[in-house]
Write an enzyme that holds these catalytic residues in place. Structure first.
Site, PDB file in Angstrom:
ATOM      1  N   HIS A 185      -3.387   2.100  -5.071  1.00 13.59           N
ATOM      2  CA  HIS A 185      -4.321   0.903  -5.260  1.00 13.59           C
ATOM      3  C   HIS A 185      -3.973   0.047  -6.567  1.00 13.59           C
ATOM      4  CE1 HIS A 185      -5.633  -0.906  -1.188  1.00 13.59           C
ATOM      5  NE2 HIS A 185      -6.832  -1.031  -2.417  1.00 13.59           N
ATOM      6  N   TYR A 216      -9.120 -10.938  -6.410  1.00 14.64           N
ATOM      7  CA  TYR A 216      -8.524 -11.231  -7.623  1.00 14.64           C
ATOM      8  C   TYR A 216      -8.558 -12.326  -8.810  1.00 14.64           C
ATOM      9  CZ  TYR A 216      -6.908  -7.371  -5.027  1.00 14.64           C
ATOM     10  OH  TYR A 216      -6.687  -6.063  -4.151  1.00 14.64           O
ATOM     11  N   ARG A 224       0.935  -1.146  -0.004  1.00 12.37           N
ATOM     12  CA  ARG A 224      -0.084  -0.068  -0.223  1.00 12.37           C
ATOM     13  C   ARG A 224       0.489   1.037   0.148  1.00 12.37           C
ATOM     14  NH1 ARG A 224      -2.233  -3.780   3.838  1.00 12.37           N
ATOM     15  NH2 ARG A 224      -4.388  -4.177   3.916  1.00 12.37           N
ATOM     16  N   ARG A 255      -1.208  -2.151  -6.619  1.00 15.96           N
ATOM     17  CA  ARG A 255      -1.492  -3.187  -5.905  1.00 15.96           C
ATOM     18  C   ARG A 255      -2.556  -4.442  -6.515  1.00 15.96           C
ATOM     19  NH1 ARG A 255      -1.386  -4.600  -0.303  1.00 15.96           N
ATOM     20  NH2 ARG A 255      -3.431  -5.283   0.829  1.00 15.96           N
ATOM     21  N   LYS A 307      -1.919  -2.118   8.155  1.00 19.03           N
ATOM     22  CA  LYS A 307      -2.886  -1.568   8.493  1.00 19.03           C
ATOM     23  C   LYS A 307      -3.064  -2.526  10.337  1.00 19.03           C
ATOM     24  CE  LYS A 307      -5.884  -0.285   5.014  1.00 19.03           C
ATOM     25  NZ  LYS A 307      -7.623  -0.502   4.835  1.00 19.03           N
ATOM     26  N   HIS A 339      -4.085  -9.543   4.085  1.00 20.56           N
ATOM     27  CA  HIS A 339      -5.329  -9.401   4.250  1.00 20.56           C
ATOM     28  C   HIS A 339      -5.227 -10.789   5.037  1.00 20.56           C
ATOM     29  CE1 HIS A 339      -6.608  -7.864  -0.292  1.00 20.56           C
ATOM     30  NE2 HIS A 339      -5.993  -7.610   0.102  1.00 20.56           N
TER      31      HIS A 339
END
Length: 371
Positions: free
Chosen positions: A314, A349, A215, A317, A239, A340
């Site tokens: 993004h 994806y 990110r 990414r 995050k 994730h």
């Protein structure tokens, strides 16, 4: 929770914004600092500011300054008034450019509903007056419905797929930046001068996005100590302040090494372990690149390549994630690499059902040719 540079900037902005808020918002922020990031709280308080300004504009709050809004205004707020606030938000025009406007997306309105629900929940259940009772009991925000955005996994996957590089286009993009971009710039222009100065740095940034899937905040917070050229991996702050180590395409690490070879001289940067990797030169000294600056340069280069259709970090990414899934078909590796925690998010994806539908449509179309 690990402190990133972005968090520190948002912490400062949050502290300044809280100064013009009512005391109960300051109490709320103080109570949530240990469980929510400064970035989240800053966004929440911006939403509260918008809400309080609306209350004053509509004469629901009988005062001139936000700071003077009384708790009784929130306690006695009518449901139709609360709904009216969100309707007004939904129906306003947001300026995209000088010729275009758009309406806010549902997800944006939902976030503001969530922000106000959090504040009202705090005031009605997590506060205490001298008599042991909360500030008030009536929570009108519980009656405001969140209009969930209805979208299938396939629709979300298709939305991602429409806005990324496909079929080795990411490699073509990097080749374009390395070999052709400079020649398309106006001669003796400032843009040509800055590209010559920053080409190794900018190329390393683009390459790292496409070679690791990190990110923008993870990239901007990279420090020299986070780079491992022997193992071709980097350490990042995910995050929630979680530390993680991820693999990087070796060629991207090579591009990073090429940038580092000119970093000190070009930007007057030191090489201490704690120094930020990506810097610019301000007043003849090195200064870390901001998220916004990184987003701008990605937009600039992708717009030049895609004929005025720009992309964000993004989207790069997403490109990496799609390529990784195509190569490995390993959803757990994808989750690990992108940070994730949900397989449903990672599954965006990989959309085999959509590919089956496309193949079936082509096969059905073959029948028509025989008629």
């Amino acid at each position: 929770m690990a402190d990133t540079r972005q968090h520190k900037i948002h912490e400062q902005k949050l502290n300044e914004l809280v100064k013009v808020m009512p005391y109960f918002v300051a109490e709320y922020v103080d109570d949530k600092r240990d469980s929510r990031s400064p970035s989240t709280l800053l966004n929440y308080v911006h939403d509260y500011k918008l809400f309080f300004e609306w209350l004053i504009e509509k004469n629901i709050a009988n005062c001139k300054d936000i700071k003077d809004i009384n708790l009784s205004v929130l306690e006695n707020l009518k449901l139709d008034q609360a709904k009216r606030f969100f309707k007004d938000l939904q129906r306003r025009d947001i300026q995209i450019n000088k010729d275009e406007t758009k309406k806010p997306e549902k997800v944006t309105i939902n976030r503001k509903i969530s922000a106000l629900r959090s504040l009202f929940h705090y005031l009605t259940t997590q506060t205490e007056k001298d008599d042991g009772e909360p500030y008030f009991y009536r929570n009108v925000m519980l009656k405001v419905e969140v209009n969930k955005v209805k979208e299938t996994l396939g629709a979300r996957a298709n939305k991602i797929s429409r806005n990324i590089f496909h079929n080795n286009e990411d490699v073509s993009f990097l080749n374009y930046i390395k070999n052709d971009y400079y020649n398309e710039l106006p001669p003796k222009s400032r843009s040509k001068f800055y590209f010559e100065r920053d080409k190794e740095r900018d190329f390393a940034i683009l390459s790292l996005f496409l070679g690791s899937g990190i990110r923008v905040n993870e990239l901007s917070n990279l420090k020299l100590r986070d780079l491992d050229f022997e193992e071709n991996q980097i350490s990042v702050i995910r995050k929630g302040g979680k530390l993680d180590t991820i693999a990087v395409v070796p060629e991207s690490m090579g591009d990073l090494k090429e940038y580092l070879s000119i970093r000190s001289e070009r930007y007057k940067a030191t090489s201490e372990d704690y120094d930020y990797v990506f810097v610019t030169k301000v007043h003849n000294t090195a200064s870390p690149l901001s998220n916004r600056a990184i987003e701008s340069l990605v937009k600039k280069y992708t717009k030049a390549y895609k004929s005025n259709k720009s992309m964000s970090p993004h989207k790069l990414r997403h490109t990496y994630a799609t390529n990784l899934m195509d190569e490995t078909n390993d959803i757990h590796l994808l989750m690990r690499q992108l940070g994730h925690t949900s397989t449903s998010t990672a599954a965006l994806y990989s959309n085999p059902e959509q590919e089956k539908a496309k193949l079936a449509s082509r096969q059905l179309g073959e029948r028509w040719k025989k008629v």
